[in-house]
Motif scaffolding. Structure first.
Motif, PDB file in Angstrom:
ATOM      1  N   ASP A  99       0.832  -1.192   0.000  1.00 59.70           N
ATOM      2  CA  ASP A  99       0.000   0.000   0.000  1.00 59.70           C
ATOM      3  C   ASP A  99       0.871   1.247   0.000  1.00 59.70           C
ATOM      4  OD1 ASP A  99      -2.343  -1.443   0.010  1.00 59.70           O
ATOM      5  OD2 ASP A  99      -2.501  -1.452   2.195  1.00 59.70           O
ATOM      6  N   ASP A 103       0.487   4.813   1.265  1.00 61.69           N
ATOM      7  CA  ASP A 103      -0.390   5.630   2.099  1.00 61.69           C
ATOM      8  C   ASP A 103      -0.172   7.127   1.935  1.00 61.69           C
ATOM      9  OD1 ASP A 103      -1.533   3.312   3.195  1.00 61.69           O
ATOM     10  OD2 ASP A 103       0.119   3.138   4.619  1.00 61.69           O
ATOM     11  N   THR A 104       1.066   7.533   1.633  1.00 62.92           N
ATOM     12  CA  THR A 104       1.370   8.956   1.511  1.00 62.92           C
ATOM     13  C   THR A 104       2.315   9.165   0.338  1.00 62.92           C
ATOM     14  OG1 THR A 104       3.386   8.932   2.858  1.00 62.92           O
ATOM     15  CG2 THR A 104       1.275   9.181   4.044  1.00 62.92           C
ATOM     16  N   HIS A 150       5.679   7.697   0.617  1.00 61.54           N
ATOM     17  CA  HIS A 150       5.828   6.269   0.369  1.00 61.54           C
ATOM     18  C   HIS A 150       5.594   5.909  -1.091  1.00 61.54           C
ATOM     19  CE1 HIS A 150       4.601   6.122   4.778  1.00 61.54           C
ATOM     20  NE2 HIS A 150       5.897   5.918   4.721  1.00 61.54           N
TER      21      HIS A 150
END
Length: 169
Positions: A156, A158-159, A162
């Motif tokens: 994933d 997320d931000t 990342h």
């Protein structure tokens, strides 16, 4: 041949494929969520982790100067070969590039925050410069596609911190 958990997948319908190709040609990229299921992403992530823990890969030419990239995955495990023909990815590439297109690269990047390629660049080179009288990003011009990158996130994001890649339309 050993079978992997990578499914054959299904091509998208004609209308959805056309929509994706149109967006790609307009923006230069397209996000297509949900192509792989959790079992596939978990298996790919586990195989990538295994490869990163294999010290012999550095001597075999499968790791370059950046320790967070493993190259030529199709030479290392069947799971990566199965990804080369995974639909709807394969059928989208065939629609965009034509039958008989060739794939290359086949690599995985696993980087931590301090390991990154942090400069803007254009992969390879531009093959079709526009004439002087045609403005950059002129919507009347459809650039031919000779080369592209398919990136598949195995975790994933997320931000933005990342995120694997930033794209400029």
């Amino acid at each position: 041949m050993n079978k992997t958990c990578i499914k054959s997948g299904e091509p998208f319908g004609e209308a959805h494929t056309s929509e994706i190709i149109r967006e790609f040609k307009r923006e230069g990229f397209v996000l297509i969520p949900g192509v792989l299921d959790k079992e596939e992403t978990s298996a790919l992530r586990a195989k990538a982790d295994e490869l990163f823990e294999t010290p012999e890969l550095a001597e075999s030419g499968h790791k370059g100067k950046r320790s967070f990239i493993v190259w030529h995955l199709n030479e290392l495990d069947r799971i990566w070969c199965d990804m080369l023909i995974r639909d709807p990815i394969f059928s989208l590439m065939e629609t965009l590039l034509g039958t008989g297109f060739q794939q290359c690269g086949n690599q995985v990047l696993r980087n931590k925050g301090e390991e990154k390629i942090d400069h803007w660049h254009v992969d390879n080179k531009l093959w079709l410069p526009l004439p002087e009288d045609v403005p950059r990003h002129d919507p009347r011009i459809e650039m031919p596609v000779f080369w592209l990158t398919v990136q598949i996130a195995l975790s994933d994001i997320d931000t933005m911190d990342h995120g694997p890649t930033q794209y400029v339309p």
